[in-house]
Design an enzyme around this catalytic site. Structure first.
Site, PDB file in Angstrom:
ATOM      1  CG  HIS A 199      44.419  38.762  37.186  1.00 15.57           C
ATOM      2  ND1 HIS A 199      43.918  38.879  38.471  1.00 15.57           N
ATOM      3  CD2 HIS A 199      43.454  38.141  36.462  1.00 15.57           C
ATOM      4  CE1 HIS A 199      42.700  38.355  38.516  1.00 15.57           C
ATOM      5  NE2 HIS A 199      42.401  37.908  37.311  1.00 15.57           N
ATOM      6  CG  HIS A 227      39.219  40.023  38.051  1.00 17.26           C
ATOM      7  ND1 HIS A 227      39.215  38.679  38.341  1.00 17.26           N
ATOM      8  CD2 HIS A 227      38.900  40.652  39.206  1.00 17.26           C
ATOM      9  CE1 HIS A 227      38.899  38.502  39.620  1.00 17.26           C
ATOM     10  NE2 HIS A 227      38.706  39.695  40.158  1.00 17.26           N
TER      11      HIS A 227
END
Length: 637
Positions: A572, A615
């Protein structure tokens, strides 16, 4: 792997592509680039072009939910990048997956569909000038978070989970009501699992036992608690929904949308004759099969190459830190010292356990050929069954909750040490202004004790050193607001040199994982938290013994050593071209325009100024949708 659609379906050759002058030219056909291209091309009076280095991929490894994660590390799907040796992570070169296809990393990620908390989204504009901060906050982004998604396969977020909790008393609802916080008509179909491994219920009830409630609507602004995560899966088809499926395919018939695949953007072309103080971008130089081409843009160029590639393209074009560019013999067009800096990444630590006999996990595919054959036949016929399922449970905890469960004040001492470190570096002048501002925000979030700062999720399968016939489960705990800061810079100075385009002409990736001791302290707390979870009565019913680490680590120094040896990125990565005031060190302004340019915008995760606990794919889609509206509005003035 499927063959490419014909040019009539929106895909074009390099020669034909370069005969056009585009109103909008988008670099990168991924998480942000395709939504922008789709929205801008809704206007038939403009021509939109997309340069994408990857290809169209239609493959069970990508599409089938059971295979999530399987594409990572495979060069036909993943650029297989790796970091420089991470000095504070046992000198390891750590893999950093990036999707090699139309759709980008949305085609190889774990499909998780979630959001950060409202307090975190309120930090997005905090580094901008006060008059611009309202542009980026929870209230301004929520309409786009709901716009991008289609959650019509579910009726209410809580419907799936109270049955897994110990009782209704373990369930809470807060924030924006479900009907106002979840979208039903967007481009990306999302869903919950219809089948669950035997780990799910003990996992949820284990957290309930520790006093962590089940969050019935984590999409309403409060993401703390344990819950089911939606996934970017079309439950009717049983397939992953990536950016190409959601945005390109529905728009591919448009005559004014042109996509060129296998095209590696090299650098931007500028009009150096203009008298305006800010420079005008007129096109993009790119490479296809070793040959150099130029695509021209009339109105704007939108750089959506991602956190890794965006800073490299900027630097090769002469936009970046003047001292860095001079040292690499690149002419400085715009001096922006923060290009490639401020890089952050979530970092996770794993544990693994042998499951007790009779516990059904996804290891059943490995252990039972008949089960695999039956489920494969069912999936091929209906798109349903265990091949359409994947793990999708997580728990997000605040500092206060972690300290309460672990029963100590270790993190309180770690925060005090962190503050002392920041104060000393500020006094010595070794901490940049933008880092000071970022850390002030992160400390504020910590001290409010309400925002989740640790994520713990499970996988219902073995991940390392598995034995035939055995079933496993793994737990991962990861920091969501790391204080470590790294960088991404170009490795080469000549973007047109064919030999350097192997493996995407990889930049110097140095996220400096675990370089801040507070991050290690937080992962240590996360490790102890996983120990507490496994020792709850619900989890004891399915856990036989620990297999990773292979021995019980009772001493904190041994856990810290394990963290540095085993921690992995969450994929990420963000922050390499942050949105902030230019005075503070920003790269883009509130309208996502690159400072010093008239018509260059950046739209991808690189603009995120402070790490978010999520996320990131859903957030990037929302940023792209908002950016498209900004571009359209700005051109109508």
């Amino acid at each position: 792997m499927a063959s490419l659609p014909s040019a009539s379906h929106g895909l074009h050759s390099a020669d034909k592509f370069c005969t056009l002058t585009f109103d909008y030219l988008v670099i990168g056909g991924g998480n942000a680039g395709l939504p922008i291209a789709a929205r801008l091309s809704e206007n038939p009076d403009v021509i939109v072009g997309v340069l994408e280095a990857g290809t169209v991929v239609e493959d069970p490894v990508i599409d089938v939910p059971r295979n999530v994660g399987a594409a990572i590390g495979r060069p036909e799907f993943d650029y297989c990048l790796s970091t420089e040796p991470q000095l504070t992570a046992s000198q390891r070169n750590i893999a950093l997956a990036r999707g090699k296809m139309l759709g980008g990393s949305t085609g190889i990620n774990y499909t998780v569909w979630d959001r950060a908390s409202s307090a975190e989204y309120d930090t997005l504009g905090r580094l901008l000038d006060p008059a611009d901060q309202h542009e980026w906050c929870w209230d301004s982004l929520l309409p786009y978070l709901t716009k991008v998604e289609d959650a019509s396969s579910i009726s209410e977020a809580g419907d799936t989970f109270p049955g897994f909790s110990r009782s209704e008393e373990d369930v809470f609802r807060s924030g924006v009501p479900f009907e106002k916080s979840v979208g039903m008509k967007g481009a990306v179909k999302t869903s919950y699992n219809s089948l669950w491994a035997d780990v799910t219920q003990p996992y949820i009830q284990g957290w309930n036992t520790l006093g962590v409630p089940t969050n019935a609507n984590p999409y309403g602004g409060n993401k703390s608690g344990v819950y089911n995560l939606r996934r970017a899966i079309d439950i009717e088809k049983g397939k992953r929904v990536h950016a190409s499926v959601a945005y390109f395919k529905p728009a591919s018939h448009r005559k004014n949308l042109k996509v060129l695949l296998g095209a590696q953007a090299a650098r931007l072309i500028f009009d150096t004759s203009a008298s305006h103080e800010d420079i005008q971008v007129t096109g993009v130089e790119f490479i296809v099969d070793g040959k150099t081409f130029v695509a021209n843009a009339r109105k704007e160029v939108i750089l959506s190459a991602g956190t890794v590639q965006t800073p490299q393209i900027l630097e090769l074009s002469g936009i970046g830190n003047a001292k860095f560019l001079e040292a690499h013999n690149i002419e400085c067009i715009v001096d922006l010292p923060s290009v490639g800096e401020n890089v952050t990444e979530h970092v996770f630590i794993p544990t693994q356990y042998l499951a007790k006999e009779g516990t059904k996990t996804f290891d059943e595919f490995r252990n039972n050929p008949q089960f695999l054959a039956e489920q494969t036949a069912l999936y091929e016929a209906t798109g349903r069954g265990w091949l359409a399922a994947a793990d999708a449970n997580a728990c997000f905890n605040s500092i206060e909750t972690v300290s309460r469960i672990n029963g100590n004040d270790t993190l309180k001492s770690a925060i005090s040490a962190l503050k002392e470190q920041i104060a000393l570096e500020t006094k010595n002048g070794t901490l940049s202004r933008v880092h000071q501002a970022q850390f002030d925000i992160q400390l504020e979030l910590l001290e409010k004790k309400q925002t989740a700062t640790l994520e713990t999720f499970h996988m219902s399968k073995g991940i390392v050193a598995v034995e035939p016939g055995q079933s496993y489960l793994a737990l991962f705990s990861g920091i969501q607001h790391p204080f470590s800061r790294g960088s991404i810079h170009t490795r080469f100075t000549d973007p047109l040199k064919p030999s350097i385009h192997d493996s995407l002409n990889p930049p110097i990736l140095d996220p400096k994982l675990l370089s801040n001791n507070f991050d290690v302290a937080l992962l240590l707390a996360g490790y102890r938290l996983m120990e507490k979870l496994v020792n709850t009565e619900p989890m004891k019913k399915i856990v036989q013994h620990q297999t990773l680490p292979p021995i019980i680590l009772s001493k904190d120094e041994h856990v810290e050593a394990f963290i540095r040896q085993a921690a992995q990125p969450g994929l990420h990565i963000m922050g390499s071209a942050i949105m902030a005031s230019r005075e503070l060190g920003g790269v883009v302004d509130a309208r996502l325009k690159v400072y010093g340019t008239r018509n260059l915008r950046i739209v991808d995760a690189s603009i995120i100024p402070v790490p978010l606990a999520c996320h990131v794919q859903a957030t990037i889609y929302a940023i792209a949708e908002k950016a498209a509206d900004m571009i359209i509005a700005d051109k109508s003035v």
